[in-house]
Design a protein around this motif. Structure first.
Motif, PDB file in Angstrom:
ATOM      1  N   THR A  10       3.392   8.954 122.108  1.00  0.00           N
ATOM      2  CA  THR A  10       3.050   8.000 121.062  1.00  0.00           C
ATOM      3  C   THR A  10       2.255   8.715 119.977  1.00  0.00           C
ATOM      4  O   THR A  10       1.287   9.416 120.266  1.00  0.00           O
ATOM      5  CB  THR A  10       2.235   6.836 121.645  1.00  0.00           C
ATOM      6  N   GLU A  11       2.662   8.533 118.733  1.00  0.00           N
ATOM      7  CA  GLU A  11       1.987   9.208 117.621  1.00  0.00           C
ATOM      8  C   GLU A  11       0.590   8.631 117.402  1.00  0.00           C
ATOM      9  O   GLU A  11       0.286   7.502 117.800  1.00  0.00           O
ATOM     10  CB  GLU A  11       2.819   9.061 116.342  1.00  0.00           C
ATOM     11  N   GLU A  12      -0.270   9.430 116.739  1.00  0.00           N
ATOM     12  CA  GLU A  12      -1.624   8.965 116.466  1.00  0.00           C
ATOM     13  C   GLU A  12      -1.627   7.824 115.461  1.00  0.00           C
ATOM     14  O   GLU A  12      -2.520   6.967 115.490  1.00  0.00           O
ATOM     15  CB  GLU A  12      -2.477  10.121 115.935  1.00  0.00           C
ATOM     16  N   LEU A  13      -0.650   7.807 114.555  1.00  0.00           N
ATOM     17  CA  LEU A  13      -0.561   6.765 113.539  1.00  0.00           C
ATOM     18  C   LEU A  13       0.773   6.042 113.649  1.00  0.00           C
ATOM     19  O   LEU A  13       1.780   6.623 114.072  1.00  0.00           O
ATOM     20  CB  LEU A  13      -0.689   7.365 112.131  1.00  0.00           C
ATOM     21  N   GLY A  14       0.785   4.767 113.274  1.00  0.00           N
ATOM     22  CA  GLY A  14       2.023   4.019 113.204  1.00  0.00           C
ATOM     23  C   GLY A  14       2.817   4.398 111.967  1.00  0.00           C
ATOM     24  O   GLY A  14       2.281   4.993 111.024  1.00  0.00           O
ATOM     25  N   THR A  15       4.099   4.035 111.941  1.00  0.00           N
ATOM     26  CA  THR A  15       4.980   4.369 110.821  1.00  0.00           C
ATOM     27  C   THR A  15       5.673   3.119 110.310  1.00  0.00           C
ATOM     28  O   THR A  15       6.218   2.340 111.099  1.00  0.00           O
ATOM     29  CB  THR A  15       6.042   5.405 111.243  1.00  0.00           C
ATOM     30  N   ARG A  16       5.648   2.965 108.970  1.00  0.00           N
ATOM     31  CA  ARG A  16       6.364   1.855 108.344  1.00  0.00           C
ATOM     32  C   ARG A  16       7.334   2.445 107.317  1.00  0.00           C
ATOM     33  O   ARG A  16       6.921   3.042 106.328  1.00  0.00           O
ATOM     34  CB  ARG A  16       5.395   0.877 107.687  1.00  0.00           C
ATOM     35  N   ILE A  17       8.637   2.290 107.573  1.00  0.00           N
ATOM     36  CA  ILE A  17       9.674   2.840 106.702  1.00  0.00           C
ATOM     37  C   ILE A  17      10.319   1.695 105.933  1.00  0.00           C
ATOM     38  O   ILE A  17      10.791   0.721 106.538  1.00  0.00           O
ATOM     39  CB  ILE A  17      10.748   3.587 107.520  1.00  0.00           C
ATOM     40  N   THR A  18      10.337   1.797 104.599  1.00  0.00           N
ATOM     41  CA  THR A  18      10.930   0.761 103.756  1.00  0.00           C
ATOM     42  C   THR A  18      12.066   1.368 102.948  1.00  0.00           C
ATOM     43  O   THR A  18      11.863   2.330 102.196  1.00  0.00           O
ATOM     44  CB  THR A  18       9.879   0.164 102.801  1.00  0.00           C
ATOM     45  N   LEU A  19      13.253   0.824 103.102  1.00  0.00           N
ATOM     46  CA  LEU A  19      14.433   1.291 102.367  1.00  0.00           C
ATOM     47  C   LEU A  19      14.947   0.183 101.467  1.00  0.00           C
ATOM     48  O   LEU A  19      15.175  -0.946 101.923  1.00  0.00           O
ATOM     49  CB  LEU A  19      15.539   1.716 103.341  1.00  0.00           C
ATOM     50  N   HIS A  20      15.149   0.508 100.193  1.00  0.00           N
ATOM     51  CA  HIS A  20      15.767  -0.429  99.259  1.00  0.00           C
ATOM     52  C   HIS A  20      17.274  -0.201  99.290  1.00  0.00           C
ATOM     53  O   HIS A  20      17.760   0.831  98.818  1.00  0.00           O
ATOM     54  CB  HIS A  20      15.216  -0.221  97.842  1.00  0.00           C
TER      55      HIS A  20
ATOM     56  N   ILE B  77       7.814   6.019 103.168  1.00  0.00           N
ATOM     57  CA  ILE B  77       7.323   6.147 104.542  1.00  0.00           C
ATOM     58  C   ILE B  77       5.804   6.084 104.504  1.00  0.00           C
ATOM     59  O   ILE B  77       5.157   6.896 103.844  1.00  0.00           O
ATOM     60  CB  ILE B  77       7.795   7.459 105.187  1.00  0.00           C
ATOM     61  N   GLU B  78       5.256   5.103 105.213  1.00  0.00           N
ATOM     62  CA  GLU B  78       3.811   4.879 105.209  1.00  0.00           C
ATOM     63  C   GLU B  78       3.257   5.074 106.620  1.00  0.00           C
ATOM     64  O   GLU B  78       3.794   4.530 107.595  1.00  0.00           O
ATOM     65  CB  GLU B  78       3.510   3.459 104.719  1.00  0.00           C
ATOM     66  N   LYS B  79       2.195   5.863 106.725  1.00  0.00           N
ATOM     67  CA  LYS B  79       1.482   6.040 107.981  1.00  0.00           C
ATOM     68  C   LYS B  79       0.244   5.144 107.969  1.00  0.00           C
ATOM     69  O   LYS B  79      -0.461   5.076 106.962  1.00  0.00           O
ATOM     70  CB  LYS B  79       1.064   7.500 108.175  1.00  0.00           C
ATOM     71  N   TYR B  80      -0.015   4.464 109.093  1.00  0.00           N
ATOM     72  CA  TYR B  80      -1.156   3.547 109.131  1.00  0.00           C
ATOM     73  C   TYR B  80      -1.821   3.589 110.498  1.00  0.00           C
ATOM     74  O   TYR B  80      -1.228   4.012 111.497  1.00  0.00           O
ATOM     75  CB  TYR B  80      -0.715   2.120 108.806  1.00  0.00           C
ATOM     76  N   THR B  81      -3.071   3.159 110.529  1.00  0.00           N
ATOM     77  CA  THR B  81      -3.834   3.096 111.773  1.00  0.00           C
ATOM     78  C   THR B  81      -3.509   1.798 112.499  1.00  0.00           C
ATOM     79  O   THR B  81      -3.551   0.717 111.906  1.00  0.00           O
ATOM     80  CB  THR B  81      -5.338   3.173 111.494  1.00  0.00           C
ATOM     81  N   ARG B  82      -3.173   1.906 113.764  1.00  0.00           N
ATOM     82  CA  ARG B  82      -2.824   0.719 114.548  1.00  0.00           C
ATOM     83  C   ARG B  82      -4.029  -0.200 114.723  1.00  0.00           C
ATOM     84  O   ARG B  82      -5.176   0.247 114.817  1.00  0.00           O
ATOM     85  CB  ARG B  82      -2.303   1.118 115.925  1.00  0.00           C
TER      86      ARG B  82
END
Length: 444
Positions: free
Chosen positions: A292-302, A417-422
Motif C-alpha cells: 500500500t502506497e504512503e499516499l492515495g491517488t486520484r486520477i481524473t481523465l477528461h 494525477i493527484e496524491k493525497y493523504t488518506r
C-alpha cells in the motif's frame, strides 16, 4: 421424496430464469407437516434465478386447517469472494419500503436499541425494512404468553422493547439498520440507482477464520491460513501458474491461470484469469503486487475522443469510480480488481448497474426505476461512442490504480494525477490503523 424431476435433470439446469410468461416455471408441491397444528399442509418449492442473487430456492408453506403460512428464501448459488456489510440510515417512512435480501448467514443490528439478530437464527428472506422489523416483533411476541405466566418481570421488559421496535416504524427519529453477511449474498435496495445513495453505505470485507468455519468453507480445526511453498518471486516471473478451482457461475471444475506482469510506468501486478469449459464463463481479476502506497491517488481523465476508450486501465479492488456528469459513484470493492481498457470498465459498470441490478426486473421493478436505469445505460453507451464528454475519476486510497498516459513520458493534457493523504476512515477500511510494523522484538 425427490423434488427435482428426471425431465429437469435431462434438460440441463434445474434453476429456471424468472419470467412472468413462463408456464413451465411452476413450483413443486409437497405435502408436509404443519408445525402449528401438526396436520398436513402444502409446501411449494420454486428453483429459479434472480439477478445478482444467482440461484435461489423459494419455499412457501400454507396450511388449510389452521391458516398458518410461512415463506423463506435460500441461496443455492456460490458464496461470494468477500463478505458485505450494509449500513442504512432510515430517515423517512419511504426508507421502510426498501427491499432487502437477507441471507440466513447475515447478522442484523439496530445500534440505537442495542438490538441484534445473530446469524443462522432466522431463515433467509426477501422482504423490506418494515418487514424485517415486523418479523423481529413477531419473534419476540411468540413466547410472551408463557413468559407472562412464568416470569412477569422479563415479560414486561420484552413488552417494552417490542413497543420500541414498533415505534421505529413511525420514523419519529432516525435509526440505523446494519446487515452484515460474511457470505456476501445479502442485498439492500438503492432506490436512486445508479446514483450514489447518501443514506446507504456498502462495505466489502475479508472473512475471518471463524466466519469461514460458520459458513462451512473451512474445517473447524483449521485456524491458520496456508503459506505458499516458496517466496522467490524471480522464479514466478515469466511463468503462468495454473491451479484448480471452481467456476464462479456453474461451480464446475475449472482452471485459473496466474501471472506476474510489469505494467509500464507503474508497478508489478498479479493477473488471474479463469475460463470454464463447461459453461464458457470467463473472468479475470487483478491484485496489486506491491505494498500500500504512503499516499492515495486520484486520477481524473477528461474523455474527449473515442480513442480514449482504448487506454489501458488498472483498477484495484480498493479503487472507487466517479463520473460527475452522470451523477454516478461506484464504491471500492463493488467491482473486483481489473486490468482492462476504459471501454471495458464502462461496460462492466453498465452491466453491474443495469443488467445485474436485482430490482431492475421482475415484480420489484417500477416504471420510474426502469426508465432511470435505462437512461443511464444509454448515457454510458454515448460516452463509449464519443458522443458525450465526461470526466472519469479513479480514486484509490491505496494508490494501486493506474490509467495509461498515451503521451508518456510527456504529461497528458487531458489527465491529472493527484496524491493525497488518506483520512482516518480510509485507513480504517484498508485495515492500516491497527497494523503494527515496527517495534517488534525477536525472541531467541
Amino acid at each position: 421424496m425427490s423434488v427435482i424431476s428426471e425431465e429437469n435433470v435431462r434438460g440441463g439446469s434445474v434453476f429456471k430464469d424468472i419470467c412472468a410468461d413462463d408456464e413451465d416455471g411452476q413450483p413443486t408441491e409437497i405435502e408436509s407437516l404443519c408445525m402449528n397444528c401438526y396436520q398436513n399442509g402444502t409446501t411449494r418449492l420454486l428453483l429459479t434465478k434472480i439477478p445478482f442473487f444467482k440461484e435461489v430456492i423459494v419455499s412457501s408453506f400454507s396450511c388449510a386447517n389452521c391458516s398458518w403460512s410461512n415463506t423463506e428464501i435460500q441461496s443455492a448459488g456460490r458464496i461470494q469472494d468477500q463478505g458485505v456489510c450494509y449500513t442504512l440510515t432510515v430517515k423517512t417512512k419511504q426508507d421502510l419500503n426498501r427491499e432487502v435480501v437477507k441471507a440466513d448467514s447475515a447478522t442484523t443490528r439496530i445500534p440505537e436499541l442495542d438490538f441484534e439478530i445473530p446469524p443462522f437464527t432466522q431463515k433467509g428472506s426477501l422482504s423490506t425494512v418494515e418487514g424485517l422489523l415486523d418479523r423481529a416483533v413477531a419473534g419476540l411476541e411468540q413466547d410472551q404468553p408463557v413468559r407472562r405466566a412464568t416470569d412477569p418481570e422479563v415479560s414486561d421488559k420484552i413488552d417494552e422493547f417490542i413497543r420500541k421496535l414498533k415505534k421505529l416504524k413511525e420514523v419519529e427519529d432516525e435509526f440505523t439498520l446494519v446487515i452484515e453477511d460474511p457470505s456476501g449474498n445479502s442485498f439492500v435496495e438503492n432506490p436512486v440507482a445508479p446514483q450514489k445513495d447518501e443514506a446507504l453505505t456498502v462495505v466489502h470485507f475479508k472473512r475471518t477464520v471463524q466466519q469461514e468455519q460458520q459458513l462451512g468453507i473451512r474445517a473447524d480445526d483449521d485456524d491458520a491460513l496456508g503459506e505458499p511453498a516458496g517466496n522467490d518471486l524471480d522464479t514466478m516471473r515469466g511463468e503462468v501458474l495454473v491451479f484448480n478451482t471452481n467456476c464462479p457461475e456453474c461451480n464446475a471444475p475449472a482452471s485459473t491461470n496466474m501471472k506476474l506482469v510489469q505494467v509500464p510506468h507503474f508497478k508489478e501486478v498479479v493477473i488471474m484469469a479463469t475460463n470454464c469449459e463447461s459453461c464458457g464463463h470467463r473472468t479475470n481479476e487483478v491484485k496489486s503486487g506491491g505494498a500500500t502506497e504512503e499516499l492515495g491517488t486520484r486520477i481524473t481523465l477528461h474523455v474527449t475522443s473515442p480513442s480514449d476508450m482504448t487506454r489501458d486501465l488498472l483498477k484495484s479492488e480498493t479503487c472507487s469510480v466517479i463520473i460527475p456528469e452522470l451523477e454516478f459513484e461506484l464504491g471500492m470493492a463493488a467491482l473486483c480488481g481489473k486490468f482492462t481498457t476504459l471501454e471495458g470498465l464502462l461496460n462492466d459498470i453498465k452491466e453491474l448497474t443495469v443488467s445485474k441490478n436485482p430490482f431492475f426486473c421482475g415484480d420489484s421493478s417500477t416504471s420510474d426505476r426502469l426508465q432511470k436505469l435505462g437512461e443511464f445505460g444509454q448515457k454510458v453507451d454515448k460516452v463509449i461512442a464519443g458522443e458525450l464528454h465526461v470526466h472519469v475519476v479513479l480514486d484509490d486510497p491505496a494508490g494501486n490504480s493506474y490509467l495509461q498516459n498515451v503521451y508518456a513520458p510527456d504529461p497528458d493534457p487531458e489527465m491529472t494525477i493527484e496524491k493525497y493523504t488518506r483520512s482516518f476512515e480510509q485507513n480504517e477500511e484498508l485495515g492500516l490503523n491497527d497494523m503494527k510494523t515496527e517495534g517488534y522484538q525477536t525472541e531467541d
